[in-house]
Enzyme design. Structure first.
Site, PDB file in Angstrom:
ATOM      1  N   THR A  86      68.516 -62.860 -15.421  1.00  0.00           N
ATOM      2  CA  THR A  86      67.442 -62.273 -16.220  1.00  0.00           C
ATOM      3  C   THR A  86      67.511 -60.766 -16.048  1.00  0.00           C
ATOM      4  O   THR A  86      67.884 -60.287 -14.973  1.00  0.00           O
ATOM      5  CB  THR A  86      66.065 -62.790 -15.770  1.00  0.00           C
ATOM      6  N   CYS A 199      67.363 -58.673 -22.868  1.00  0.00           N
ATOM      7  CA  CYS A 199      66.641 -59.848 -22.379  1.00  0.00           C
ATOM      8  C   CYS A 199      67.586 -61.009 -22.623  1.00  0.00           C
ATOM      9  O   CYS A 199      68.168 -61.120 -23.715  1.00  0.00           O
ATOM     10  CB  CYS A 199      65.321 -60.042 -23.119  1.00  0.00           C
TER      11      CYS A 199
END
Length: 232
Positions: A86, A199
């Site tokens: 992430t 992202c």
């Protein structure tokens, strides 16, 4: 060829962690052939407590504890190096590094390497509000000599909301895709030579064929770099 064991700290969200697992195994198989697959040690955390902490605005210390515990488990499983699957949680990478003895492959370093290899200097950055607005991620990119541009405030809010309310839940909407494409095209008009999908879920919504400007899918780039390191 002896592979290194790749450590994956995932679950944020599991939707993109799934892509990591698939891309890494496909990458290893492409390099080695036959029935080869990746050697992976993975811990996937429950994202809900982390998301709640993120919403509180004072999440750094508590999330660092959660992820450091998971990183220790990965190290104990004999991983040779670690990926945090992430972008946003790289904010607490320094705290995690203090708790383990294996290196962490920073997602922004992998992205910057790919961008510089293409000869680009000015890039747009999409991601969560934390990634776009705070300095921990932009500064890492800038340390490689890149000029980083983020969308205007209203567009940042759209990008952030779609990530948490849709993409992290496995929802992809055509209306959201159109909004993202509009934002990407605006950044391109502002002189951005490439756009960082900062992202790991954004690549589930927007692909290269949707726009003319070069996209850099950080999840795919991160996974590809892990394959390179595992075989290096």
């Amino acid at each position: 060829m002896e592979q290194k064991t790749i450590g994956l700290l995932g679950g944020m969200s599991w939707e993109s962690t799934l892509e990591y697992y698939k891309n890494i195994n496909q990458g290893i198989n492409k390099k080695l052939g036959k029935h080869h697959s990746a050697k992976i040690a993975m811990v996937s955390v429950d994202f809900e407590p982390i998301e709640v902490l993120q919403s509180s605005g004072i999440w750094e210390d508590e999330t660092a504890k959660i992820l450091s515990k998971a990183a220790k488990q990965i190290e104990a499983a004999n991983a040779d190096f670690l990926l945090i699957c992430t972008n946003t949680m790289h904010k607490v990478l320094p705290q995690i590094e203090q708790n383990i003895n294996i290196p962490i492959l920073h997602i922004a370093d992998a992205a910057a390497e790919a961008i510089l290899k293409d000869g680009l200097k000015k890039v747009g950055l999409l991601g969560t509000a934390f990634t776009m607005e705070q300095e921990f991620y932009k500064e890492r990119l800038q340390s490689h000599g890149l000029e980083v541009v983020v969308p205007q405030k209203e567009d940042r809010e759209i990008v952030h909301k779609v990530i948490y309310d849709e993409l992290c839940l496995g929802i992809t909407k055509e209306s959201s895709k159109k909004e993202y494409i509009k934002i990407i095209n605006f950044l391109a008009q502002e002189g951005c030579e490439g756009i960082i999908l900062g992202c790991t879920e954004i690549g589930l919504l927007v692909q290269q064929e949707d726009v003319d400007v070069k996209l850099y899918d950080t999840a795919a780039i991160h996974a590809n770099k892990a394959v390179e390191m595992a075989l290096g």
